[in-house]
Design a protein around this motif. Structure first.
Motif, mmCIF file in Angstrom:
data_model
loop_
_atom_site.group_PDB
_atom_site.id
_atom_site.type_symbol
_atom_site.label_atom_id
_atom_site.label_comp_id
_atom_site.label_asym_id
_atom_site.label_seq_id
_atom_site.Cartn_x
_atom_site.Cartn_y
_atom_site.Cartn_z
ATOM 1 N N SER A 229 0.825 -1.207 0.000
ATOM 2 C CA SER A 229 0.000 0.000 0.000
ATOM 3 C C SER A 229 0.859 1.256 0.000
ATOM 4 N N ALA A 230 1.926 1.256 0.825
ATOM 5 C CA ALA A 230 2.778 2.436 0.918
ATOM 6 C C ALA A 230 3.397 2.778 -0.429
ATOM 7 N N ARG A 231 3.828 1.756 -1.171
ATOM 8 C CA ARG A 231 4.440 1.989 -2.479
ATOM 9 C C ARG A 231 3.428 2.563 -3.463
ATOM 10 N N LEU A 232 2.216 2.024 -3.446
ATOM 11 C CA LEU A 232 1.186 2.515 -4.346
ATOM 12 C C LEU A 232 0.765 3.938 -3.982
ATOM 13 N N VAL A 233 0.662 4.225 -2.683
ATOM 14 C CA VAL A 233 0.273 5.568 -2.257
ATOM 15 C C VAL A 233 1.337 6.578 -2.663
ATOM 16 N N THR A 234 2.610 6.208 -2.520
ATOM 17 C CA THR A 234 3.693 7.098 -2.955
ATOM 18 C C THR A 234 3.572 7.407 -4.442
ATOM 19 N N ASP A 235 3.271 6.388 -5.232
ATOM 20 C CA ASP A 235 3.095 6.574 -6.664
ATOM 21 C C ASP A 235 1.897 7.482 -6.943
ATOM 22 N N ALA A 236 0.820 7.279 -6.200
ATOM 23 C CA ALA A 236 -0.408 8.049 -6.436
ATOM 24 C C ALA A 236 -0.245 9.518 -6.062
ATOM 25 N N THR A 237 0.491 9.795 -4.986
ATOM 26 C CA THR A 237 0.647 11.187 -4.566
ATOM 27 C C THR A 237 1.444 12.015 -5.566
ATOM 28 N N GLN A 238 2.181 11.351 -6.449
ATOM 29 C CA GLN A 238 2.902 12.078 -7.489
ATOM 30 C C GLN A 238 1.945 12.753 -8.469
ATOM 31 N N HIS A 239 0.732 12.228 -8.592
ATOM 32 C CA HIS A 239 -0.257 12.859 -9.468
ATOM 33 C C HIS A 239 -0.607 14.256 -8.962
ATOM 34 N N ALA A 240 -0.858 14.364 -7.647
ATOM 35 C CA ALA A 240 -1.191 15.670 -7.073
ATOM 36 C C ALA A 240 -0.014 16.631 -7.200
ATOM 37 N N ALA A 241 1.206 16.127 -6.969
ATOM 38 C CA ALA A 241 2.391 16.975 -7.098
ATOM 39 C C ALA A 241 2.553 17.476 -8.527
ATOM 40 N N LEU A 242 2.234 16.617 -9.494
ATOM 41 C CA LEU A 242 2.330 17.019 -10.901
ATOM 42 C C LEU A 242 1.324 18.118 -11.215
#
Length: 265
Positions: A229-242
């Motif tokens: 989950s932590a790895r997927l959440v890290t990947d997902a939060t990059q969308h907001a940063a973008l």
């Protein structure tokens, strides 16, 4: 015997039937009475009706198979027969074969004559090559949009970015994969290039298949494997940063985020 003079015949209009039988202009010669006034008919022919959109059994099976591939229910290198999978899903073998043939075109499985379908094995090199192609395609397009689109356009993607975080929190690879691709499709659709969107989406789907050596393949009867989950959440939060970088016009951050996100760094 004298005959009364006849009135001169009016010349027929060009294209009118012989004999001077004038018809209403625009009327179809074989139209049924009242056809022109019928909103469901045009020129005497029924107007085409839009058929109801329904998900076919094949599409349902295709979605289930994709989920099983991503979650680890179907193991890389293993061979599965259509009848066995059909029994698992409670359908006939035909839609399973059709779905597997579509997956074969995507490179997810390989047809094995008289045996079934073998799940493709992906190496780290395969994933690296796909990431390189995606970066070559997506980075310049997103940078171009960052220079031309107003900040408000990026805010429209915020709900999709939030949805990826929610999906990542579940820790399910299949659920997150669909949400992740939905965000990237919407992002690239802002370019207005439909061919680009189609090609990028296909590459993205291929890049989502797990690497063989990292694949958490489930044992028969076991629960589907789940990603970290932590790895997927890290990947997902990059969308907001973008989205923040795009709205702020920070081109250096945009390039770094897109390239890093696509390449998994």
């Amino acid at each position: 015997m004298d005959h009364a003079p006849r009135a001169p015949r009016r010349p027929a209009a060009p294209g009118s039937p012989p004999g001077g039988d004038e018809r209403v202009r625009g009327a179809h010669p074989h139209a049924e009475p009242g056809a022109e006034s019928d909103p469901d008919r045009a020129g005497g022919f029924p107007r085409p009706r839009r058929l109801p959109e329904r998900q076919t059994v094949r599409d349902q099976v295709l979605g289930a198979l994709r989920g099983a591939l991503l979650s680890g229910e179907l193991c890389p290198g293993a061979v599965y027969s259509a009848p066995a999978l059909a029994e698992r899903f409670g359908v006939s073998a035909t839609p399973v074969r059709e779905a597997m043939q579509l997956l074969a075109r995507e490179g997810a499985v390989e047809a094995m004559p008289n045996k079934g379908f073998r799940v493709a094995e992906r190496s780290s090199r395969d994933m690296a090559e796909l990431a390189e192609v995606r970066a070559l395609l997506e980075v310049p397009v997103v940078l171009r949009m960052a220079r031309t689109l107003p900040a408000a356009r990026w805010e429209q993607l915020r709900p999709l970015a939030d949805a990826t975080v929610a999906a990542a929190a579940q820790g399910d690879r299949a659920v997150y994969a669909e949400s992740d691709r939905a965000f990237h499709r919407a992002l690239l659709e802002l370019s207005g290039n439909r061919q680009l969107v189609a090609v990028a989406d296909e590459l993205h789907r291929r890049a989502q298949w797990p690497v063989t050596e990292d694949h958490g393949c489930a044992r028969p009867g076991a629960a589907p494997a789940r990603g970290t989950s932590a790895r997927l959440v890290t990947d997902a939060t990059q969308h907001a940063a973008l989205l923040e970088a795009l709205a702020g016009g920070d081109l250096a951050a945009v390039e770094s985020l897109v390239r890093g996100h696509v390449c998994g760094t």
